[in-house]
Design an enzyme around this catalytic site. Sequence first.
Site, PDB file in Angstrom:
ATOM      1  N   GLN A  97      -3.940  -1.552   9.479  1.00  0.00           N
ATOM      2  CA  GLN A  97      -3.861  -2.753   8.772  1.00  0.00           C
ATOM      3  C   GLN A  97      -4.453  -3.820   9.773  1.00  0.00           C
ATOM      4  O   GLN A  97      -4.148  -3.778  11.048  1.00  0.00           O
ATOM      5  CB  GLN A  97      -2.478  -3.052   8.529  1.00  0.00           C
ATOM      6  CG  GLN A  97      -2.270  -4.729   7.955  1.00  0.00           C
ATOM      7  CD  GLN A  97      -2.694  -4.582   6.687  1.00  0.00           C
ATOM      8  OE1 GLN A  97      -2.724  -3.754   6.072  1.00  0.00           O
ATOM      9  NE2 GLN A  97      -3.570  -5.775   6.273  1.00  0.00           N
TER      10      GLN A  97
ATOM     11  N   LYS B 128       0.779  -1.237   0.102  1.00  0.00           N
ATOM     12  CA  LYS B 128       0.057   0.042   0.011  1.00  0.00           C
ATOM     13  C   LYS B 128       0.913   1.265  -0.056  1.00  0.00           C
ATOM     14  O   LYS B 128       0.734   2.359  -0.804  1.00  0.00           O
ATOM     15  CB  LYS B 128      -0.969   0.055   1.187  1.00  0.00           C
ATOM     16  CG  LYS B 128      -2.059  -1.060   1.122  1.00  0.00           C
ATOM     17  CD  LYS B 128      -2.931  -1.263   2.369  1.00  0.00           C
ATOM     18  CE  LYS B 128      -3.723  -2.582   2.008  1.00  0.00           C
ATOM     19  NZ  LYS B 128      -4.337  -3.052   3.411  1.00  0.00           N
TER      20      LYS B 128
ATOM     21  N   ASP C 273     -10.565   3.971   4.460  1.00  0.00           N
ATOM     22  CA  ASP C 273     -10.590   2.298   4.531  1.00  0.00           C
ATOM     23  C   ASP C 273     -12.005   2.007   4.658  1.00  0.00           C
ATOM     24  O   ASP C 273     -12.390   0.721   4.524  1.00  0.00           O
ATOM     25  CB  ASP C 273      -9.565   1.691   5.189  1.00  0.00           C
ATOM     26  CG  ASP C 273      -9.462   0.284   5.018  1.00  0.00           C
ATOM     27  OD1 ASP C 273      -9.361  -0.076   3.560  1.00  0.00           O
ATOM     28  OD2 ASP C 273      -8.826  -0.594   5.931  1.00  0.00           O
TER      29      ASP C 273
END
Lengths: 282, 282
Positions: B99, B55, B122
């Site tokens: 994450q 990412k 996200d």
Amino acid sequence: MSQAQLMDGAGLARRIVEETAKRAADLKDRTGAAPCLATVLVGEDPASVTYVRMKQNRSRKAGIESRHVALPAHTTTAELVAALEALSADPTVHGILLQHPVGPHIDERAAFEAIAPEKDVDGVTLSSYAAMSFGLPGFVSCTPGGIMRLLDEYDVDPAGKRAVAVGRSAILGKPVGMLLLGRDATVTYCHSRTADLSSVVREADIVVAAVGRPRLIRGEDIKPGAVVIDAGYNPGNVGDVDFDTAVTRAGLITPVPGGVGPMTIAVLLEQTVTGAERQLGF
Amino acid sequence: MSQAQLMDGAGLARRIVEETAKRAADLKDRTGAAPCLATVLVGEDPASVTYVRMKQNRSRKAGIESRHVALPAHTTTAELVAALEALSADPTVHGILLQHPVGPHIDERAAFEAIAPEKDVDGVTLSSYAAMSFGLPGFVSCTPGGIMRLLDEYDVDPAGKRAVAVGRSAILGKPVGMLLLGRDATVTYCHSRTADLSSVVREADIVVAAVGRPRLIRGEDIKPGAVVIDAGYNPGNVGDVDFDTAVTRAGLITPVPGGVGPMTIAVLLEQTVTGAERQLGF
């Protein structure tokens, strides 16, 4: 023809309210404070006035105090948000109900979001909806919560069954589908754009009609033996289900009135007392 | 036998990232500030380290700065929440990616909720999920958002079609079903407790497999001509769909790899730039 068993929402609601009243009395005995539900009404729409008054009356009978905030029809979004924020910050208020719809000039979502999640006993905030969807602690939307209680009362276990929600509103169709999914049903959402609604509904072991179209669901749409929950409200005490034909095919069915309707207020009152217990550290 | 058309997620993702890079460069030209994505990693799980690095690399290529926060495996929930709150308050950070999974000793939900909604690129917070469910403005979960973009790219209009989400996770199954519902599909959620999964999937015009079980959906489960989206990730680049048999029945199908996977990061980067544009008043 066989007749479905009626699901007695009125009776179950009465028992929930009795239990709630005991908890409210107990809370007052031990803390000196009665649970308090704030009701907020913008304008003077006659139906809304009636609903709010009914909720206040039921609250009082259950030992829940009401705090009514009546705002004029020309109230702005900012003014309504300020009123709801004040109630959210007021330690003597344990639950907040914004009677809706609030009128087209107000941003209803902004108003809902001004309600503190721990006082959102009507289950209207984004975080209440998401928590309900994910099986996290929080208050449920009252009508969907009431429907789940009715299913439990009649020993209907949604796990592995096909459930169909007809309707996708933010306070009824969407959340009831999420609650059924959380109980392991295979859930289908239908709505005005669904092709061949009858055949989709006919797949369902559990049907929740929540769309506000009188007698939309007819007996021939019902899988024999299915559980039929009519959460529709239409003028003249008519539900979304054509009761006379559906009752000959369903296994269990809610009447209108006396089915889902009374459960909504029962859950509202119960959640108000739960909120008060938590906020008072009980 | 006929062969389905492949849905080229890799190609579409590349075009989205190119467009995103142009917007990032334009933003920097005009404001002097580059968009910045903060990545937060707890512990050193090799797969998570790889994902975060990927990412970061993709961000850099798109002109998005990375700010990496590496926390030790023994980080507590409170410490992680504090780190996320600090990033939420930092005006030089425009998007935050935690994450996950974060390890069993951490309350992942509490961590997600520490991310400011305007930086939740996200799409993991409760309010992002609910806003997505209700069609309100906000960031979508990246994989579901990528799936909708793929459908649009191939002119698949979900309205009136039957869509089946196989899986009900908070970041994939539930939100993709809500997005499809928002686009007027008749949506069914299936999962491990669904009875006769094959026959339910066979009803679908659009199937989204998002359950993490290798090759669970086979060709015989697919309605001829259906759109098959494989969002499953399993070891060895195997999806949830048995590609070789499904490709002979589907009308459109995503390959694994090169289908849904690349779309997830593309949407993450795009939402980061959108967040930066908004926060910088652009």
